[in-house]
Design a protein around this motif. Structure first.
Motif, PDB file in Angstrom:
ATOM      1  N   VAL A  64    -105.841  13.882  -6.077  1.00 33.23           N
ATOM      2  CA  VAL A  64    -105.057  12.908  -5.306  1.00 33.23           C
ATOM      3  C   VAL A  64    -103.729  12.589  -5.982  1.00 33.23           C
ATOM      4  N   GLU A  75    -114.830   0.873  -7.064  1.00 37.05           N
ATOM      5  CA  GLU A  75    -113.711   1.517  -7.737  1.00 37.05           C
ATOM      6  C   GLU A  75    -112.592   0.515  -7.924  1.00 37.05           C
ATOM      7  N   ARG A  76    -112.105   0.403  -9.119  1.00 37.58           N
ATOM      8  CA  ARG A  76    -110.879  -0.345  -9.389  1.00 37.58           C
ATOM      9  C   ARG A  76    -110.091   0.459 -10.406  1.00 37.58           C
ATOM     10  N   ASN A  77    -108.810   0.148 -10.521  1.00 35.16           N
ATOM     11  CA  ASN A  77    -107.994   0.815 -11.526  1.00 35.16           C
ATOM     12  C   ASN A  77    -108.654   0.606 -12.893  1.00 35.16           C
ATOM     13  N   GLU A  98    -107.538  -8.861  -1.180  1.00 33.71           N
ATOM     14  CA  GLU A  98    -106.693  -8.654  -2.358  1.00 33.71           C
ATOM     15  C   GLU A  98    -107.222  -9.317  -3.627  1.00 33.71           C
ATOM     16  N   LEU A  99    -108.548  -9.441  -3.725  1.00 38.42           N
ATOM     17  CA  LEU A  99    -109.070 -10.062  -4.941  1.00 38.42           C
ATOM     18  C   LEU A  99    -109.013  -9.032  -6.074  1.00 38.42           C
ATOM     19  N   ASP A 112     -98.394  -2.346  -9.802  1.00 36.25           N
ATOM     20  CA  ASP A 112     -99.195  -1.158 -10.092  1.00 36.25           C
ATOM     21  C   ASP A 112    -100.462  -1.463 -10.886  1.00 36.25           C
ATOM     22  N   PHE A 113    -100.546  -2.686 -11.364  1.00 34.03           N
ATOM     23  CA  PHE A 113    -101.688  -3.046 -12.217  1.00 34.03           C
ATOM     24  C   PHE A 113    -103.013  -2.741 -11.515  1.00 34.03           C
ATOM     25  N   SER A 114    -103.060  -3.015 -10.237  1.00 33.33           N
ATOM     26  CA  SER A 114    -104.324  -2.853  -9.496  1.00 33.33           C
ATOM     27  C   SER A 114    -104.305  -1.610  -8.618  1.00 33.33           C
ATOM     28  N   TYR A 115    -103.384  -0.676  -8.911  1.00 35.05           N
ATOM     29  CA  TYR A 115    -103.249   0.498  -8.048  1.00 35.05           C
ATOM     30  C   TYR A 115    -104.502   1.367  -8.056  1.00 35.05           C
ATOM     31  N   ILE A 116    -104.997   1.667  -6.880  1.00 34.69           N
ATOM     32  CA  ILE A 116    -105.955   2.763  -6.778  1.00 34.69           C
ATOM     33  C   ILE A 116    -105.454   3.644  -5.651  1.00 34.69           C
ATOM     34  N   HIS A 117    -105.883   4.884  -5.676  1.00 35.08           N
ATOM     35  CA  HIS A 117    -105.393   5.860  -4.720  1.00 35.08           C
ATOM     36  C   HIS A 117    -105.289   5.220  -3.329  1.00 35.08           C
ATOM     37  N   VAL A 126    -104.435  -2.993  -4.950  1.00 28.38           N
ATOM     38  CA  VAL A 126    -105.396  -3.943  -4.389  1.00 28.38           C
ATOM     39  C   VAL A 126    -104.696  -5.288  -4.168  1.00 28.38           C
ATOM     40  N   ARG A 127    -103.903  -5.718  -5.159  1.00 29.27           N
ATOM     41  CA  ARG A 127    -103.210  -7.006  -5.052  1.00 29.27           C
ATOM     42  C   ARG A 127    -101.745  -6.772  -4.713  1.00 29.27           C
ATOM     43  N   LYS A 128    -101.497  -6.652  -3.421  1.00 30.35           N
ATOM     44  CA  LYS A 128    -100.130  -6.374  -2.975  1.00 30.35           C
ATOM     45  C   LYS A 128     -99.295  -7.637  -2.973  1.00 30.35           C
ATOM     46  N   HIS A 160    -107.821  -4.063 -16.300  1.00 28.89           N
ATOM     47  CA  HIS A 160    -107.427  -3.608 -14.968  1.00 28.89           C
ATOM     48  C   HIS A 160    -108.549  -3.634 -13.945  1.00 28.89           C
TER      49      HIS A 160
END
Ligand SMILES: Cc1cc2nc3c(=O)[nH]c(=O)nc-3n(C[C@H](O)[C@H](O)[C@H](O)COP(=O)(O)OP(=O)(O)OC[C@H]3O[C@@H](n4cnc5c(N)ncnc54)[C@H](O)[C@@H]3O)c2cc1C
Ligand code: SF4
Ligand code: SF4
Lengths: 289, 363
Positions: A89, A248-250, A288-289, B296-301, B305-307, A260
């Motif tokens: 990806v 899944e989270r960063n 967005e949590l 970008d801290f919470s970026y996943i593909h 997550v936190r926009k 993260h």
């Protein structure tokens, strides 16, 4: 010089952020964008044994490091082998997918809480996988089928976008041919010639007969799929503590340092990636949590 | 503890210089507050003369300015833009190569910052994966704490239970006194290493009057903090406020600049970056501070997550005051007030907590 600190005796060990060198011994193309690598440790670099649902941090040297679940058979870990399935990806996953047999990649782990199978003994297993979500579930299925007599019904529902995206088709076929296992595959977009189910996985899930109080459910896939399926199962009476989901989270470290992978109170690299539904249902309801 | 200590000793201003010298002679690099570019930063001291005699600070929401004091006090200034975090958990570090560990002596660690170090110990130093680099640095540190006798406008450690008295976690603790009897520092010890240094310092035993004065000054400090956290179960409050519309209101003011996370003495989040040198022969792995305010801290593909900024502020504040308890068994806030002073928008964590509490009360 703080006393408590001085008293902590620490055995020498490898640096937590430094990966062990593993060699790719098999590179298998699963789909147009997904590859399964079989990795063997170099001399003296083998990592601890893994449990189903755990993940490793895989490094493509100089490019980066990403969390990837282990998709191999937990009962076949001879020589320290690791089997991992990676979907391309972005930069790191693409580099890993390009790693041909003979090349080296870095591995740290295994990390995280995996699937709990012991609590499901003597009961029915319901496994629901969406897309690449089948990869972390495969070790669980293998583990259960390796001890088949300890479980009641074993049902697997797997969804994919199209036949070209379907992971492990031969494996699915082999499981489907077993008389003690029910397998349903559904495709979002049917290909010509496809005679199986079409549509979202919620369809076959709704039609699957379950005895809620005997059932333990294992879910992995896109978060929205997990949510819809877990809610549906809970509504049908499966106790939320017996619905297990892999989230899944960063993740930048896998060892609880980077911060993260937070989901409310959870650091998912530690208390996850597999969580009980009762511990996360409310959290996933919040945007967005 | 200072006041339980059988007999606090006293050193004068020259004794402070002597303390720095002794520590240097023992091989420590001595780090303490010193004036630079209009702020009190934490940096290596050549000698005790680098300490900020007679410099005070004026703080407020989004506000920090040095001021000249009427007296010569060395430690009567509240938290500056930096914290000791930068020495034990550096902003950028290579994590795949050995690193020589410097012996550092910290001079002038305030109780809030002592508590912050203890919190970092729990976050980075604990099982199952203790950060060995952190522990190796931490192990070498000699801590000279100071009791707070003059809290600032943005301070609220009395309400977080982390000050104004230093309770533990130091080798030596000072309480500064001015006025009759001259400029002096009551000195207590907290470790064998501290006692050994004290033995070599020119000192005398404190008088009953000096001890009473020190106790009164610290007691008074507890009552003269510029701010306080609302007296309520913050952990529960923040848990219940996840769905609050309040976050959107904060988002209208917050610039997502990440200042608050950088100045916070307990914010520990990092990212990891791999790189190769120009020839592409040698890969390096670096860890650097990151912030939950970075999109970008919470970026996943597929996307972060936190926009929204509101969701990022909610993450930060909820982590500090609530989910930190779940993860590490304590609060993540020690009441130092840095995030208030260095927020360009003047956003105040105590005011936001009070607003959430008020909203819940009136709902
Ligand atoms: C516990 C866990 C298990 C996983 N198991 C698998 C697996 O078995 N197979 C597989 O193909 N993928 C898996 N993933 C997802 C995989 O980690 C991401 O696809 C990958 O990080 C993308 O990195 P990239 O550099 O190729 O892509 P980019 O989109 O360029 O990502 C940039 C960076 O963002 C972060 N990132 C992006 N997406 C994710 C994500 N989904 N999760 C965490 N971090 C992300 C990474 O740090 C990444 O380097 C798993 C993720 C987690 C958290
Ligand atoms: S949240 Fe603010 S007041 Fe609390 S410790 Fe961090 S910087 Fe200090
Ligand atoms: S709260 Fe203030 S300091 Fe923190 S990110 Fe927002 S504007 Fe920046």
């Amino acid at each position: 010089m703080i006393q408590a600190m001085r008293e902590t005796a620490r055995p020498a060990r490898a640096e937590a952020m430094v990966p062990a060198a593993y060699t790719v011994v098999d590179h298998r193309r699963e789909t147009h964008d997904t590859v399964t690598l079989t990795l063997l440790p170099g001399r003296g670099t083998a990592l601890p044994r893994f449990r189903p649902g755990q993940f490793t941090m895989l490094s493509a040297e100089g490019i980066g490091e990403i969390p990837v679940s282990i998709s191999g058979d937990p009962d076949d870990q001879h020589d320290g082998r690791l089997v991992q399935t990676i979907r391309e990806v972005g930069a790191v996953s693409a580099a890993l997918c390009r790693s041909e047999a003979g090349s080296e990649i870095g591995v740290r782990g295994p990390y995280g809480h995996g699937w709990r199978l012991a609590s499901a003994l003597d009961g029915d297993l319901l496994v629901v996988a969406g897309g690449i979500g089948l990869a972390p579930l495969r070790p669980l299925i293998r583990s259960a089928l390796g001890r088949r007599e300890h479980f009641g019904d074993v049902t697997l529902l797997a969804g994919a976008r199209s036949y070209a995206d379907l992971l492990y088709p031969l494996q699915l076929d082999a499981w489907a041919r077993r008389r003690d296992t029910a397998v349903t595959v559904t495709l979002d977009r049917p290909d010509p010639g496809w005679t199986g189910r079409v549509g979202l996985i919620t369809g076959p899930l709704a039609e699957t007969a379950i005895v809620p109080e005997r059932t333990t459910a294992y879910l992995c896939g896109p978060e929205i799929m997990i949510k819809v399926c877990a809610d549906a199962l809970a509504a049908r009476g499966v106790p939320p503590e017996r619905i297990q989901v892999s989230l899944e989270r960063n993740m930048k470290c896998g060892v609880g340092w980077c911060g993260h992978c937070q989901l409310g109170p959870h650091l998912l690299c530690r208390s996850g990636p597999v969580c009980r539904w009762d511990a996360v249902a409310d959290l996933l309801d919040i945007e967005e949590l | 503890m200072l006041f339980d200590h059988p007999l606090p000793e006293v050193i004068d201003r020259a004794g402070l210089d002597q303390l720095v010298k002794l520590l240097q002679a023992d091989g420590y690099t001595v780090v303490g507050p010193t004036e630079r570019d209009g702020a009190l930063v934490l940096d290596e001291l050549a000698g005790g003369a680098d300490l900020p005699d007679g410099i005070g600070v004026e703080t407020g929401a989004g506000h920090y300015r040095l001021r000249e004091r009427a007296d010569g006090a060395v430690f009567n200034h509240s938290a500056g833009p930096q914290s000791w975090k930068q020495f034990v958990h550096p902003p950028r570090q290579r994590v795949d190569a050995p690193e020589p560990v410097r012996r550092l002596a910290f001079i002038g660690v305030r109780p809030c910052d002592l508590a912050a170090l203890a919190i970092l110990d729990g976050v980075l130093g604990a099982a199952p994966y203790p950060d060995d680099r952190y522990l190796a640095r931490r192990d070498q540190i000699f801590v000279v704490a100071v009791n707070c006798v003059e809290p600032g406008n943005t301070c609220f450690c009395a309400s977080t239970g982390t000050g104004p008295a230093a309770e533990w976690g130091y080798d030596l603790v000072l309480t500064e006194q001015e006025g009759e009897g001259g400029h002096r520092f009551l000195l207590g010890t907290g470790s064998v290493a501290g006692e050994e240094i004290l033995d070599r310092l020119t000192h005398r035993t404190a008088t009953g009057g000096e001890i009473r004065e020190a106790r009164r000054a610290v007691d008074d400090a507890a009552g003269s903090m510029g701010r306080s956290m609302p007296e309520t179960d913050l952990r529960g409050l923040l848990n219940r406020a996840r769905g609050s519309e309040h976050w959107e209101q904060v988002a209208n003011r917050c610039l997502a600049c990440a200042n608050c996370t950088m100045v916070c003495p307990t914010c520990f989040c990092t990212t990891v970056e791999d790189a190769t040198d120009l020839e592409g022969d040698n890969a390096e792995r670096w860890q650097r501070w990151d912030s939950c305010f970075d999109p970008d801290f919470s970026y996943i593909h597929g996307g972060a997550v936190r926009k929204s900024v509101g969701s990022r502020y909610r993450q930060w504040m909820s982590h500090k005051l609530s989910t930190w308890h779940d993860q590490f068994g304590t609060s993540g806030c020690v009441g130092c007030g840095r995030c208030i002073a260095w927020c360009p928008a003047g956003i105040d964590i105590t005011a936001e907590a009070a607003a959430l509490a008020e909203k819940e009360r009136t709902r």
